[in-house]
Design a protein around this motif. Sequence first.
Motif, PDB file in Angstrom:
ATOM      1  N   TYR B  35       0.843  -1.188   0.000  1.00  0.00           N
ATOM      2  CA  TYR B  35       0.000   0.000   0.000  1.00  0.00           C
ATOM      3  C   TYR B  35       0.883   1.244   0.000  1.00  0.00           C
ATOM      4  O   TYR B  35       2.017   1.221   0.448  1.00  0.00           O
ATOM      5  N   GLN B  37       0.327   5.310   1.498  1.00  0.00           N
ATOM      6  CA  GLN B  37      -0.570   6.087   2.329  1.00  0.00           C
ATOM      7  C   GLN B  37      -0.208   7.551   2.207  1.00  0.00           C
ATOM      8  O   GLN B  37       0.930   7.947   2.471  1.00  0.00           O
ATOM      9  N   GLY B  40      -5.131  12.462   3.435  1.00  0.00           N
ATOM     10  CA  GLY B  40      -6.408  12.714   2.767  1.00  0.00           C
ATOM     11  C   GLY B  40      -6.824  11.634   1.788  1.00  0.00           C
ATOM     12  O   GLY B  40      -7.973  11.618   1.348  1.00  0.00           O
ATOM     13  N   LEU B  41      -5.912  10.740   1.445  1.00  0.00           N
ATOM     14  CA  LEU B  41      -6.230   9.680   0.474  1.00  0.00           C
ATOM     15  C   LEU B  41      -6.263   8.300   1.121  1.00  0.00           C
ATOM     16  O   LEU B  41      -6.708   7.337   0.509  1.00  0.00           O
ATOM     17  N   GLY B  42      -5.766   8.201   2.334  1.00  0.00           N
ATOM     18  CA  GLY B  42      -5.815   6.928   3.035  1.00  0.00           C
ATOM     19  C   GLY B  42      -4.867   5.897   2.454  1.00  0.00           C
ATOM     20  O   GLY B  42      -3.912   6.216   1.740  1.00  0.00           O
ATOM     21  N   LEU B  43      -5.152   4.657   2.762  1.00  0.00           N
ATOM     22  CA  LEU B  43      -4.353   3.521   2.285  1.00  0.00           C
ATOM     23  C   LEU B  43      -4.868   3.095   0.912  1.00  0.00           C
ATOM     24  O   LEU B  43      -6.048   2.789   0.754  1.00  0.00           O
ATOM     25  N   LEU B  45      -4.210   0.415  -2.302  1.00  0.00           N
ATOM     26  CA  LEU B  45      -3.550  -0.841  -2.636  1.00  0.00           C
ATOM     27  C   LEU B  45      -2.834  -0.735  -3.977  1.00  0.00           C
ATOM     28  O   LEU B  45      -3.444  -0.404  -4.994  1.00  0.00           O
ATOM     29  N   ASP B  59      -5.342  -1.061  -6.835  1.00  0.00           N
ATOM     30  CA  ASP B  59      -6.060   0.101  -7.353  1.00  0.00           C
ATOM     31  C   ASP B  59      -5.159   1.102  -8.070  1.00  0.00           C
ATOM     32  O   ASP B  59      -5.617   1.843  -8.928  1.00  0.00           O
ATOM     33  N   MET B  88       4.380   7.340   2.012  1.00  0.00           N
ATOM     34  CA  MET B  88       4.640   6.275   2.978  1.00  0.00           C
ATOM     35  C   MET B  88       4.194   4.971   2.339  1.00  0.00           C
ATOM     36  O   MET B  88       3.042   4.867   1.896  1.00  0.00           O
ATOM     37  N   LEU B  90       3.534   0.960   2.844  1.00  0.00           N
ATOM     38  CA  LEU B  90       3.266  -0.027   3.881  1.00  0.00           C
ATOM     39  C   LEU B  90       3.082  -1.396   3.257  1.00  0.00           C
ATOM     40  O   LEU B  90       2.325  -1.554   2.302  1.00  0.00           O
ATOM     41  N   GLN B 101      -5.040  -8.149   8.423  1.00  0.00           N
ATOM     42  CA  GLN B 101      -3.743  -7.848   7.835  1.00  0.00           C
ATOM     43  C   GLN B 101      -2.798  -7.338   8.917  1.00  0.00           C
ATOM     44  O   GLN B 101      -3.183  -6.533   9.768  1.00  0.00           O
ATOM     45  N   PHE B 103       0.679  -5.326   9.500  1.00  0.00           N
ATOM     46  CA  PHE B 103       1.451  -4.349   8.763  1.00  0.00           C
ATOM     47  C   PHE B 103       2.898  -4.267   9.240  1.00  0.00           C
ATOM     48  O   PHE B 103       3.189  -4.440  10.428  1.00  0.00           O
TER      49      PHE B 103
END
Lengths: 113, 112
Positions: B35, B37, B40-43, B45, B59, B88, B90, B101, B103
């Motif tokens: 992922y 991160q 504002g967009l989050g995690l 994939l 995605d 970032m 992950l 999951q 991490f």
Amino acid sequence: QKEVEQNSGPLSVPEGAIASLNCTYSDRVSQSFFWYRQYSGKSPELIMSIYSNGDKEDGRFTAQLNKASQYVSLLIRDSQPSDSATYLCAVNMRSGGYQKVTFGTGTKLQVIP
Amino acid sequence: DVKVTQSSRYLVKRTGEKVFLECVQDMDHENMFWYRQDPGLGLRLIYFSYDVKMKEKGDIPEGYSVSREKKERFSLILESASTNQTSMYLCASSPAGGETQYFGPGTRLLVL
């Protein structure tokens, strides 16, 4: 519409109060729902999972699921400053023939001493 | 205790460089994920793998590739790093049929 939607916050609550975190999702047939906690600068860690409608309690945490409304929430009772973190809602969804977990953008919780 | 490790916590690279991010898990998990991160967009994939030598696009796979030659190791490759890949990163793993999951600590990548 986002697949998993959360209010970004910050949500501020006084110490000892109940914090209520909400999440909606778009895939009606999703079966598995998760809450992860992420401290600043750290990676997410699972705190709750829920699979059936209703409430699931674990210590000070209660997850609530309403599949008809496509809604899942997390309640934190007796909130502590150490609960200050970003809480990520995650939903297992179908995607391209696979099941994959989709995360919301997270709600930042601030517990004020 | 599940342990997922990532090769670097912080990385600074130049535009156009080839970048390798390594992830290793020690719990014999079949499933591994990468992922990114962003605020504002989050995690989001990037790629995932449900078995050795197997990979599937997530995605946002553009600009990335992956390699899974061994069960415990899942590598993310930025073929030609660009500034919009500053993020970032992950890595996560989960057992077969499992949805929880686990991490790694994350790699903060800065592309100049």
